[in-house]
Design a protein around this motif. Structure first.
Motif, PDB file in Angstrom:
ATOM      1  N   ALA A 164      30.678   6.189  26.019  1.00 29.63           N
ATOM      2  CA  ALA A 164      30.512   7.296  25.807  1.00 29.63           C
ATOM      3  C   ALA A 164      29.458   7.050  25.093  1.00 29.63           C
ATOM      4  CB  ALA A 164      31.183   7.535  24.766  1.00 29.63           C
ATOM      5  N   LEU A 165      28.930   6.315  23.909  1.00 32.99           N
ATOM      6  CA  LEU A 165      27.257   6.337  22.992  1.00 32.99           C
ATOM      7  C   LEU A 165      26.476   5.493  24.023  1.00 32.99           C
ATOM      8  CD1 LEU A 165      26.635   6.491  20.048  1.00 32.99           C
ATOM      9  CD2 LEU A 165      27.116   4.071  19.354  1.00 32.99           C
ATOM     10  N   LEU A 166      27.012   4.929  24.572  1.00 26.55           N
ATOM     11  CA  LEU A 166      25.919   4.322  24.624  1.00 26.55           C
ATOM     12  C   LEU A 166      24.916   4.502  26.449  1.00 26.55           C
ATOM     13  CD1 LEU A 166      24.186   1.632  26.235  1.00 26.55           C
ATOM     14  CD2 LEU A 166      26.776   0.670  27.427  1.00 26.55           C
TER      15      LEU A 166
ATOM     16  N   ASN B  12      22.998   7.644  24.199  1.00 22.33           N
ATOM     17  CA  ASN B  12      22.215   6.536  23.868  1.00 22.33           C
ATOM     18  C   ASN B  12      20.906   6.337  24.965  1.00 22.33           C
ATOM     19  OD1 ASN B  12      20.317   5.591  21.615  1.00 22.33           O
ATOM     20  ND2 ASN B  12      21.622   3.947  21.993  1.00 22.33           N
ATOM     21  N   GLU B  13      21.332   6.118  26.059  1.00 23.24           N
ATOM     22  CA  GLU B  13      20.264   5.932  27.724  1.00 23.24           C
ATOM     23  C   GLU B  13      19.444   7.366  27.696  1.00 23.24           C
ATOM     24  OE1 GLU B  13      22.574   3.469  29.808  1.00 23.24           O
ATOM     25  OE2 GLU B  13      22.464   1.952  28.811  1.00 23.24           O
ATOM     26  N   ALA B  14      20.283   8.093  27.547  1.00 21.59           N
ATOM     27  CA  ALA B  14      20.010   9.749  28.385  1.00 21.59           C
ATOM     28  C   ALA B  14      19.238  10.031  27.406  1.00 21.59           C
ATOM     29  CB  ALA B  14      21.504  10.561  28.884  1.00 21.59           C
ATOM     30  N   LEU B  15      19.167  10.528  25.846  1.00 22.99           N
ATOM     31  CA  LEU B  15      18.868  10.345  24.681  1.00 22.99           C
ATOM     32  C   LEU B  15      17.023   9.637  24.861  1.00 22.99           C
ATOM     33  CD1 LEU B  15      18.040  12.461  22.813  1.00 22.99           C
ATOM     34  CD2 LEU B  15      18.609  10.357  20.694  1.00 22.99           C
ATOM     35  N   LYS B  16      17.307   8.417  25.435  1.00 26.06           N
ATOM     36  CA  LYS B  16      15.945   7.416  25.420  1.00 26.06           C
ATOM     37  C   LYS B  16      15.077   7.564  26.384  1.00 26.06           C
ATOM     38  CE  LYS B  16      17.832   3.323  22.940  1.00 26.06           C
ATOM     39  NZ  LYS B  16      18.062   2.342  22.859  1.00 26.06           N
ATOM     40  N   ALA B  17      15.683   7.869  27.306  1.00 23.78           N
ATOM     41  CA  ALA B  17      15.406   8.722  28.578  1.00 23.78           C
ATOM     42  C   ALA B  17      14.764  10.173  28.539  1.00 23.78           C
ATOM     43  CB  ALA B  17      16.104   8.808  29.610  1.00 23.78           C
TER      44      ALA B  17
ATOM     45  N   LEU C  93      10.295  13.878  18.965  1.00 26.28           N
ATOM     46  CA  LEU C  93      10.576  13.038  18.837  1.00 26.28           C
ATOM     47  C   LEU C  93      11.052  12.199  17.112  1.00 26.28           C
ATOM     48  CD1 LEU C  93       6.988  12.620  21.255  1.00 26.28           C
ATOM     49  CD2 LEU C  93       9.556  12.551  22.120  1.00 26.28           C
ATOM     50  N   LYS C  94      10.102  12.885  16.511  1.00 24.56           N
ATOM     51  CA  LYS C  94      10.794  12.041  15.523  1.00 24.56           C
ATOM     52  C   LYS C  94      12.774  11.913  15.283  1.00 24.56           C
ATOM     53  CE  LYS C  94      10.569  10.138  11.094  1.00 24.56           C
ATOM     54  NZ  LYS C  94      11.500  10.252  10.328  1.00 24.56           N
ATOM     55  N   GLU C  95      13.140  13.079  15.228  1.00 22.35           N
ATOM     56  CA  GLU C  95      14.747  13.230  15.212  1.00 22.35           C
ATOM     57  C   GLU C  95      15.157  12.730  15.815  1.00 22.35           C
ATOM     58  OE1 GLU C  95      17.934  17.229  15.617  1.00 22.35           O
ATOM     59  OE2 GLU C  95      15.546  17.688  15.422  1.00 22.35           O
ATOM     60  N   MET C  96      14.540  12.855  17.503  1.00 20.93           N
ATOM     61  CA  MET C  96      15.419  11.527  18.136  1.00 20.93           C
ATOM     62  C   MET C  96      15.493  10.233  17.493  1.00 20.93           C
ATOM     63  SD  MET C  96      13.926  13.755  21.768  1.00 20.93           S
ATOM     64  CE  MET C  96      14.707  13.362  23.465  1.00 20.93           C
ATOM     65  N   ALA C  97      13.998  10.012  17.820  1.00 24.09           N
ATOM     66  CA  ALA C  97      13.935   8.258  17.181  1.00 24.09           C
ATOM     67  C   ALA C  97      15.060   8.115  15.828  1.00 24.09           C
ATOM     68  CB  ALA C  97      12.649   8.228  16.792  1.00 24.09           C
ATOM     69  N   ASP C  98      15.254   9.109  15.362  1.00 30.16           N
ATOM     70  CA  ASP C  98      16.539   8.552  13.717  1.00 30.16           C
ATOM     71  C   ASP C  98      17.734   8.745  14.516  1.00 30.16           C
ATOM     72  OD1 ASP C  98      14.564   9.146  12.477  1.00 30.16           O
ATOM     73  OD2 ASP C  98      13.886  11.185  11.673  1.00 30.16           O
ATOM     74  N   ARG C  99      18.033  10.045  15.646  1.00 29.19           N
ATOM     75  CA  ARG C  99      19.273   9.369  15.930  1.00 29.19           C
ATOM     76  C   ARG C  99      19.717   7.833  16.845  1.00 29.19           C
ATOM     77  NH1 ARG C  99      19.483  14.650  19.235  1.00 29.19           N
ATOM     78  NH2 ARG C  99      21.156  13.764  20.229  1.00 29.19           N
TER      79      ARG C  99
ATOM     80  N   LYS D 274      18.110   5.553  16.076  1.00 29.53           N
ATOM     81  CA  LYS D 274      18.731   4.714  15.458  1.00 29.53           C
ATOM     82  C   LYS D 274      20.173   4.219  15.246  1.00 29.53           C
ATOM     83  CE  LYS D 274      16.988   2.788  11.139  1.00 29.53           C
ATOM     84  NZ  LYS D 274      15.594   2.896  10.182  1.00 29.53           N
ATOM     85  N   VAL D 275      20.094   5.580  14.451  1.00 30.39           N
ATOM     86  CA  VAL D 275      21.829   5.467  14.689  1.00 30.39           C
ATOM     87  C   VAL D 275      22.859   5.293  15.327  1.00 30.39           C
ATOM     88  CG1 VAL D 275      23.407   7.309  13.633  1.00 30.39           C
ATOM     89  CG2 VAL D 275      21.598   7.317  12.159  1.00 30.39           C
ATOM     90  N   MET D 276      21.774   5.523  16.779  1.00 24.20           N
ATOM     91  CA  MET D 276      23.630   5.326  17.582  1.00 24.20           C
ATOM     92  C   MET D 276      23.067   3.575  18.315  1.00 24.20           C
ATOM     93  SD  MET D 276      23.560   8.400  20.333  1.00 24.20           S
ATOM     94  CE  MET D 276      21.853   8.705  20.029  1.00 24.20           C
ATOM     95  N   ASP D 277      21.613   3.051  17.916  1.00 20.54           N
ATOM     96  CA  ASP D 277      21.783   1.763  17.675  1.00 20.54           C
ATOM     97  C   ASP D 277      22.584   0.775  16.875  1.00 20.54           C
ATOM     98  OD1 ASP D 277      20.184   1.527  19.861  1.00 20.54           O
ATOM     99  OD2 ASP D 277      18.066   1.021  18.943  1.00 20.54           O
ATOM    100  N   GLU D 278      22.903   0.927  15.914  1.00 22.49           N
ATOM    101  CA  GLU D 278      23.243   1.340  15.147  1.00 22.49           C
ATOM    102  C   GLU D 278      24.934   0.790  14.861  1.00 22.49           C
ATOM    103  OE1 GLU D 278      22.078   2.452  11.323  1.00 22.49           O
ATOM    104  OE2 GLU D 278      20.503   0.915  10.731  1.00 22.49           O
TER     105      GLU D 278
END
Length: 421
Positions: free
Chosen positions: A39-41, A44-49, A75-81, A83-87
């Motif tokens: 679910a996270l993947l 995360n992929e949708a957010l990056k897209a 975009l800054k807020e999305m980048a932070d999200r 990063k959290v999801m990647d971790e």
């Protein structure tokens, strides 16, 4: 390593299969972790897209003279999200991998449930020797005939070591020459691998992480260890590689000493060479296509049996129950030599099919010529043979009333003598 799709889609098959080993498995936490990871993947992929799409808008907005402040903030807020999801995804990946690395292989469908008590004898060769004199044990015979110096072996290496001397050393090397000649005759390729291996070798073989304490570790930093069997080296020959279809089956054999800690106490009956920290072994190994591994297993069993039969030794072949197979193997057959002084059979060769379990751990694959599809290979191994049980069996089974030993005929061209006296 097991197929994650099997755990995910048919958990009952895994639970029931491992229960044959006596292994109790609860997949609840794993399935929760796996569901969260997937679910996270997707999230995360949708957010990056979406972030990539918005990034492409910025140059156009600036060109039109539009204010990008709000978009940049988003975009800054999305980048932070991200990063959290990647971790979190990295942590989930590690937990799932750790869980899966600890699982043993599924026993083959035709392997009986249970432990040693459920092992089945499938073949017996020859008969137990009988004498009209009082037979001696191999320790006394080897000592009297100057074949093995047990005391000085212990002085050099400690308990669990011995020293081959004179005709004993010649007989030991004759066994190795006999095995090598037979494997070359059958078209197997000879290998002499390193004796010092890295942690990844033990992990791919399926011996680590569970059995890390059973090997001789050499380094504090990193993890280098003395190989416990040539299988641990040969399984890593094509680690992280894609083999050509035409390479399979790949048939190999290797000579190495084997180094094992053999932690625990020794039974009084296991004197001499029955259990030791260093012994010589020729190891057979095959990489095959999945559909060919059952046939390859039969070939390896027949080869190992033929070697013992060539020596004229009485033995039995046993098919191991699930709980007696090593963790990496789906099917195992043991060749067990008769030791008269111990009044029992002792294993001198294990022949096993790991199926794709080791290949998944080592990412060892092949590309089918017809479909170009990439699949995991199957891996098999078998002792061909270990000498530390053969020497006692030869000495005890072929002893004569005068205390001499008849040398098996197949070894005489290597030893230069027919009898040891």
């Amino acid at each position: 390593m097991l197929d994650v799709n099997l755990l995910r889609n048919q958990p009952e098959v895994v639970v029931e299969g491992l229960a044959k080993r006596g292994y109790t498995l609860d997949l609840t936490e794993f399935l929760e972790l796996d569901a969260r990871r997937r679910a996270l993947l997707a999230e995360n992929e949708a957010l990056k897209a979406e972030r990539n799409r918005m990034n492409k808008e910025i140059p156009a907005m600036k060109k039109r003279g539009e204010d990008t402040t709000e978009l940049m903030a988003q975009l800054k807020e999305m980048a932070d999200r991200v990063k959290v999801m990647d971790e979190e995804q990295s942590q989930l990946d590690e937990k799932i991998r750790t869980f899966m690395l600890a699982l043993p292989n599924l026993p083959a469908e035709d392997v009986q449930a249970g432990g040693k008590e459920a092992n089945a004898v499938v073949k017996v060769f020859g008969e137990k020797p009988e004498w009209d004199f009082e037979p001696q044990n191999h320790v006394d015979l080897c000592t009297k005939l100057g074949l093995i110096d047990y005391e000085r072996g212990v002085k050099m290496g400690g308990n669990g070591f011995w020293l081959y001397t004179g005709k004993g050393a010649i007989l030991e090397w004759a066994l190795l020459n006999y095995f090598i000649e037979m494997h070359l005759k059958d078209g197997y390729e000879f290998m002499l691998p390193p004796h010092i291996l890295t942690y990844e070798c033990g992990l791919t073989a399926g011996q680590f992480p569970k059995f890390e304490e059973d090997v001789y570790r050499l380094t504090e930093e990193g993890f280098h260890f003395l190989l416990p069997t040539a299988e641990t080296a040969l399984i890593n020959l094509y680690r992280d590689e894609i083999m050509d279809d035409a390479m399979l089956p790949r048939k190999l054999f290797a000579y190495t000493p084997c180094y094992r800690r053999e932690a625990g106490t020794y039974r009084a009956s296991e004197r001499g060479m029955i259990r030791g920290h260093q012994f010589n072994k020729i190891e057979m190994f095959q990489y095959t296509k999945p559909e060919d591994s059952t046939k390859a297993l039969e070939e390896l069993i027949n080869k190992a049996c033929a070697l013992v039969e060539g020596l004229g030794l009485h033995y039995r072949l046993s098919k191991l129950a699930a709980g007696d197979c090593s963790a990496s193997m789906a099917t195992t057959y043991d060749i067990e030599l008769w030791l008269p002084s111990m009044n029992e059979y002792k294993e001198c060769s294990s022949v096993s099919n790991a199926r794709d379990y080791q290949a998944r751990r080592g990412n060892i694959r092949f590309r089918r010529a017809e479909t170009k599809k990439i699949e995991y290979v199957h891996t098999l191994n078998g002792s061909g043979l270990a000498t530390s049980r053969l020497m006692p069996a030869i000495v005890e089974q072929f002893q004569q009333g005068d205390g001499s030993i008849v040398v098996p005929e197949v070894l005489r061209k290597y030893t230069g003598f027919d009898v040891i006296k």
